[in-house]
Design a protein around this motif. Structure first.
Motif, PDB file in Angstrom:
ATOM      1  N   PRO A 245       0.786  -1.234   0.000  1.00 34.07           N
ATOM      2  CA  PRO A 245       0.000   0.000   0.000  1.00 34.07           C
ATOM      3  C   PRO A 245       0.819   1.285   0.000  1.00 34.07           C
ATOM      4  O   PRO A 245       1.897   1.368   0.604  1.00 34.07           O
ATOM      5  CB  PRO A 245      -0.804  -0.111   1.303  1.00 34.07           C
ATOM      6  CG  PRO A 245       0.085  -0.910   2.213  1.00 34.07           C
ATOM      7  CD  PRO A 245       0.776  -1.900   1.319  1.00 34.07           C
TER       8      PRO A 245
ATOM      9  N   PRO B 113      -4.269   5.654   7.436  1.00 33.75           N
ATOM     10  CA  PRO B 113      -5.207   4.528   7.453  1.00 33.75           C
ATOM     11  C   PRO B 113      -5.698   4.240   8.870  1.00 33.75           C
ATOM     12  O   PRO B 113      -4.928   4.339   9.834  1.00 33.75           O
ATOM     13  CB  PRO B 113      -4.354   3.370   6.932  1.00 33.75           C
ATOM     14  CG  PRO B 113      -2.956   3.742   7.285  1.00 33.75           C
ATOM     15  CD  PRO B 113      -2.885   5.240   7.156  1.00 33.75           C
TER      16      PRO B 113
ATOM     17  N   LEU C 172      -8.002  -1.202   9.317  1.00 31.77           N
ATOM     18  CA  LEU C 172      -7.974  -1.457   7.875  1.00 31.77           C
ATOM     19  C   LEU C 172      -7.270  -2.757   7.465  1.00 31.77           C
ATOM     20  O   LEU C 172      -7.727  -3.422   6.527  1.00 31.77           O
ATOM     21  CB  LEU C 172      -7.329  -0.267   7.155  1.00 31.77           C
ATOM     22  CG  LEU C 172      -7.515  -0.246   5.631  1.00 31.77           C
ATOM     23  CD1 LEU C 172      -8.984  -0.093   5.279  1.00 31.77           C
ATOM     24  CD2 LEU C 172      -6.693   0.891   5.014  1.00 31.77           C
ATOM     25  N   PRO C 173      -6.158  -3.177   8.110  1.00 31.82           N
ATOM     26  CA  PRO C 173      -5.448  -4.375   7.641  1.00 31.82           C
ATOM     27  C   PRO C 173      -6.308  -5.622   7.495  1.00 31.82           C
ATOM     28  O   PRO C 173      -6.037  -6.469   6.641  1.00 31.82           O
ATOM     29  CB  PRO C 173      -4.359  -4.568   8.707  1.00 31.82           C
ATOM     30  CG  PRO C 173      -4.062  -3.181   9.178  1.00 31.82           C
ATOM     31  CD  PRO C 173      -5.405  -2.495   9.192  1.00 31.82           C
TER      32      PRO C 173
ATOM     33  N   TYR D  28      -7.438  -5.737   3.880  1.00 30.19           N
ATOM     34  CA  TYR D  28      -6.466  -5.455   2.824  1.00 30.19           C
ATOM     35  C   TYR D  28      -6.781  -6.208   1.528  1.00 30.19           C
ATOM     36  O   TYR D  28      -6.643  -5.662   0.428  1.00 30.19           O
ATOM     37  CB  TYR D  28      -5.064  -5.832   3.284  1.00 30.19           C
ATOM     38  CG  TYR D  28      -4.314  -4.737   4.003  1.00 30.19           C
ATOM     39  CD1 TYR D  28      -4.933  -3.530   4.332  1.00 30.19           C
ATOM     40  CD2 TYR D  28      -2.969  -4.903   4.367  1.00 30.19           C
ATOM     41  CE1 TYR D  28      -4.238  -2.527   4.996  1.00 30.19           C
ATOM     42  CE2 TYR D  28      -2.273  -3.904   5.024  1.00 30.19           C
ATOM     43  CZ  TYR D  28      -2.905  -2.722   5.337  1.00 30.19           C
ATOM     44  OH  TYR D  28      -2.214  -1.738   5.991  1.00 30.19           O
ATOM     45  N   SER D  29      -7.164  -7.468   1.637  1.00 30.21           N
ATOM     46  CA  SER D  29      -7.359  -8.266   0.422  1.00 30.21           C
ATOM     47  C   SER D  29      -8.451  -7.670  -0.466  1.00 30.21           C
ATOM     48  O   SER D  29      -8.372  -7.752  -1.695  1.00 30.21           O
ATOM     49  CB  SER D  29      -7.719  -9.708   0.787  1.00 30.21           C
ATOM     50  OG  SER D  29      -8.925  -9.757   1.524  1.00 30.21           O
TER      51      SER D  29
ATOM     52  N   LEU E  55      -4.595  -5.575  -1.841  1.00 33.49           N
ATOM     53  CA  LEU E  55      -3.312  -5.487  -1.158  1.00 33.49           C
ATOM     54  C   LEU E  55      -2.972  -6.870  -0.623  1.00 33.49           C
ATOM     55  O   LEU E  55      -3.821  -7.543  -0.035  1.00 33.49           O
ATOM     56  CB  LEU E  55      -3.383  -4.497   0.012  1.00 33.49           C
ATOM     57  CG  LEU E  55      -3.713  -3.049  -0.336  1.00 33.49           C
ATOM     58  CD1 LEU E  55      -3.923  -2.238   0.933  1.00 33.49           C
ATOM     59  CD2 LEU E  55      -2.595  -2.428  -1.182  1.00 33.49           C
ATOM     60  N   ARG E  56      -1.723  -7.284  -0.815  1.00 33.58           N
ATOM     61  CA  ARG E  56      -1.335  -8.578  -0.237  1.00 33.58           C
ATOM     62  C   ARG E  56       0.168  -8.763  -0.275  1.00 33.58           C
ATOM     63  O   ARG E  56       0.874  -8.264  -1.157  1.00 33.58           O
ATOM     64  CB  ARG E  56      -2.044  -9.718  -0.953  1.00 33.58           C
ATOM     65  CG  ARG E  56      -1.566  -9.975  -2.375  1.00 33.58           C
ATOM     66  CD  ARG E  56      -1.106 -11.403  -2.517  1.00 33.58           C
ATOM     67  NE  ARG E  56      -0.759 -11.701  -3.892  1.00 33.58           N
ATOM     68  CZ  ARG E  56      -1.152 -12.794  -4.518  1.00 33.58           C
ATOM     69  NH1 ARG E  56      -1.924 -13.656  -3.929  1.00 33.58           N
ATOM     70  NH2 ARG E  56      -0.746 -13.028  -5.742  1.00 33.58           N
TER      71      ARG E  56
END
Length: 303
Positions: A121, A127, A131-132, A135-136, A140-141
Motif C-alpha cells: 500500500p 489509514p 484497515l489491515p 487489505y485483500s 493489497l497482499r
C-alpha cells in the motif's frame, strides 16, 4: 513477437495524478522500451484521458464502449501483440524490475499460465487501525518471500494472482476469451462506479481449468495507491458487501461454491439475525463484517 510483452491499463475516469505515477513507474522499467508495448483501454470515460505517453515508442489508447472492467480487459487482450500480458491498474506503481522478472519467469517455466506478486500500500492519508483486516478487498497482499504455486484442484488457490499486476501468458487465455464472447451471463467486474468484482478470479479459474499453473512470486512487487476515500468505513462496507456477493456468484458459476443456496425469503431474517450476531452497531469493523455477511446472503439466494 515471441519475446514481446504487452502492458494493458484498463481505466474509467482515471485520476490524472495517480495515472501519471503509474506511467512514471512504467517509464523506469529495466526492460528496454523496444521489448514491450503500452495499451491504455478507455472504458467509456466521461472525459478524454490526459496522459504523457511521448516517452514510449509503442503505445496506443483504445476505447471500449461496453461498460465493465471485463470488457476493457478483453479489448486489451485482443489489441495486444505480446505473448505475455500484464494488467496494470491506473493506481499501480510497478517496481523497476517487474516487467523483466515477469518475462523471465514465463520464458523459464512453460507450464505457468498466470503469475502475480506483492501489492503493497501507498496510503493517501492516515489509514485507520482496523484497515489491515480488509487489505485483500483493496487488492493489497504480501504472502511472504517464498514462491508459491498451484494447479487445478477444484478450489480457488490462496496463492492465485490478484488483478493488480497479474501477468498472463496469452496462450493461456483462449478458453477465457471464448467464454466471454459466447456466454450471456458474464462477470463484468467493476462497471462504472459499481464495486462488484470477480473478473480477475474468473480469469485465473479458467486458466487453471485449462491445465495451466499459477504462482505467487515475491520478486514481482508493485505499490498500490489507496486514496483516503477508500479507507472510510462506509466505502469499505459497500466494497465488502459487493465483493462478497460477487465471490459467491463466481464460485457458483464454476461449480465450486462450498455453501448451499438459500431461499430468497430467508435473506432478510438472516440479515437481521446477523446484525445482532456481529453486533454491527458496536464499531466500524463489526459493521463492515456484517455487510460482508449480507453480501454473502444475497449471493446465495436462489434466483
Amino acid at each position: 513477437m515471441a519475446d514481446m510483452l504487452s502492458v494493458i491499463i484498463p481505466t474509467y475516469n482515471p485520476n490524472e495524478t495517480r495515472l501519471a505515477k503509474t506511467l512514471a513507474g512504467l517509464q523506469k522499467q529495466s526492460l528496454p522500451l523496444q521489448g514491450w508495448e503500452l495499451i491504455i483501454v478507455d472504458n467509456n470515460s466521461s472525459y478524454l484521458i490526459n496522459a504523457d505517453l511521448g516517452w514510449h515508442p509503442n503505445y496506443k489508447i483504445v476505447k471500449e464502449t461496453a461498460q465493465g472492467l471485463t470488457y476493457a480487459r478483453l479489448k486489451g487482450f485482443k489489441e495486444a501483440q505480446g505473448q505475455v500480458l500484464i494488467l496494470v491498474d491506473d493506481d499501480n506503481i510497478l517496481q523497476e524490475d517487474y516487467l523483466q522478472n515477469a518475462l523471465n519467469t514465463f520464458q523459464e517455466q512453460p507450464k505457468l499460465g498466470a503469475i502475480g506478486g506483492k501489492s503493497l500500500p501507498v496510503f493517501e492519508g492516515n489509514p485507520p487501525a482496523w484497515l489491515p483486516e480488509f487489505y485483500s478487498s483493496l487488492a493489497l497482499r504480501d504472502l511472504g518471500d517464498e514462491v508459491l504455486a498451484a494447479s487445478w484442484d477444484h478450489k480457488y488457490p490462496a496463492c492465485a494472482p490478484i488483478g493488480a499486476g497479474i501477468a498472463i501468458r496469452k496462450a493461456a487465455l483462449n478458453t477465457y476469451i471464448k467464454k466471454i464472447e459466447t456466454q450471456k451471463n458474464v462477470i463484468t467486474d467493476r462497471k462504472g462506479d459499481s464495486l462488484s468484482s470477480g473478473g480477475d478470479n474468473d480469469i485465473v479459474l479458467e486458466i487453471l481449468k485449462a491445465g495451466w499453473h499459477v504462482a505467487y512470486l515475491p520478486n514481482l512487487v508493485l505499490h498500490h495507491i489507496i486514496p483516503a476515500q477508500r479507507m472510510e468505513a462506509g466505502y469499505m462496507a459497500r466494497l465488502i458487501n459487493n465483493s462478497s456477493n460477487s465471490w459467491v456468484r463466481l464460485l457458483q458459476s464454476h461449480g465450486i461454491n462450498p455453501w448451499p443456496q438459500i431461499a430468497g425469503w430467508t435473506v432478510l431474517p438472516r440479515k437481521v439475525k446477523a446484525w445482532f450476531t456481529y453486533m454491527a452497531w458496536k464499531n466500524n469493523v463489526n459493521y463492515i463484517r456484517w455487510q460482508g455477511a449480507c453480501g454473502t446472503f444475497d449471493g446465495l439466494a436462489k434466483q
